[in-house]
Write a protein that holds these residues in place. Sequence first.
Motif: not given
Length: 562
Positions: A133-141
Amino acid sequence: MSETKSPLPREVADAYVDDLIALDPITGTYLGVKESSSRLPDTSPAGQEALAELQRATLARLAEAERQPGADSDIERRCARLLRERLTAELAVHEADEGLRSVGNMATAAHSVREVFTVTPQETDEDWSAIAERLRAVPDAYAGYRESLALGLDRKLYASPRPTATFVEQLTEWADTGEGRGWFEDFAADGPQALRAELEEAARAATASVAELRDWMRDVYAPAIEGAPDTVGRERYAHWSRYFNGTDLDLDEAYAYGWSEYHRLLAEMKKEAEKILPGAGTPWVALAHLDEHGKHIEGVDEVRDWLQGLMSQAMESLDGTHFELAERVRKVESCIAPPGGAAAPYYTPPSEDFSRPGRTWLPTMGQTRFPAYDLVSTWYHEGVPGHHLQLAQWVHVADSLSRYQATVGIVSANAEGWALYAERLMDELGFLTDAEQRLGYLDAQMMRAARVIVDIGMHLELEIPADSPFRPGERWTPDLAQEFFGAHSSRTADFVESELTRYLTIPGQAIGYKLGERAWLLGRENARSRHGDAFDLKAWHMAALSQGSLGLDDLVDELSAL
């Protein structure tokens, strides 16, 4: 109906930590908060402003708390002193819009997003599900980070071109580690088979966002800032210096102090170099001799294990004699840093429950052969009795301090000053009698003195003094700073390049090592004078390490009173 009791400063500080973790789950992960493992912060301008609003609101609550009965006790006063100083310094940096031009080879939001994965729990399938889930948040970050930089461009707030070029190179390495996949994909490959497909998909998307950020930095950002100055000038430097040192420094006095330390250390180094290579001419000729003929550790796994043994040996020798350590503070791990970062070693503190121990990290920079002289005092600095004993002790006594003082309220110069004091302490205690190791220690001290000189000198464009053996009367530039640093260090050209880029990336941080050490030594000397023959160094060390962080002026006051 009973009246609600107003909070005291420590309660305000700890409430701030809770609110901070909600906004910044990277901080939560470093503290060991399990719920943070699946999220990343909002790195956009809106996210930066949300954090600033929290800081402003906390300062207002602190002002009310300081008026409450009991707020004048030493423990409440010390916490309030730190909280006000830190939040005020952080707001000054934010209000100067520094977050809209934060680009460099370390300490940016982009670096934090990647590095947090190395300390995210990885033991169970549940842990790896959170990682996915954190990996999926990388693009937004990364998109939010780019939005902040784009707003900076609109406002003509430019980062330094030289660190920007280095950052593009780093992003290129993160996007392709040489195996046709990126760093996030390499990291996710260690996950469990049951989650492999999910992790690989999320990691590919994260890598794609790295490549997208790299292309934008290279094709849009770098051309837009071409010709901008690499240095920040006196006004911006004052903001950053306050942030990293916790006080408003007299920068010209600090610059002069750096030169006085340079001359003192050079005389000592020449004496030590004569023991290794008589007639060497300069200490760095002797150090170059050691690079070829001195003691070395061969192999990456071997150097990690050797450093672990060095810290264990120091722990056994110091505990009970010069420190009194809890069992959980005694655990520290030696690790190899992930590739693609800066060249300097670093330390990460334990989680709040010590389930993740304190760890030292060695960037190998592709090397497999490591000179011992360059590592011994550095690991006294990073590990024991340096960063580990201080930062782990803060976590250990968090209940009697506050959560804020023990974790996020760190003044860089306090921590780096302690770590440099720790190197000197080991010399004072006789751990550096070997000529190779002692010359390595002095070389490391000289590097910290040179940092004061070149960091202040180039950002303020000061004049090189008449008694300098290096280009007297000229004014500092980054190119002169790199030349000077390279001529007064045993480090490789790649390391020197990385260091200068670091100073351009985070101005005012590098001076805190020497200036912080000076504060620790002054506090110790004042306390020794106060107590006379009754002065107990072990008791002073433990009291000093148990008071939490403070800015340099406040630190001297508190250390002197112990």
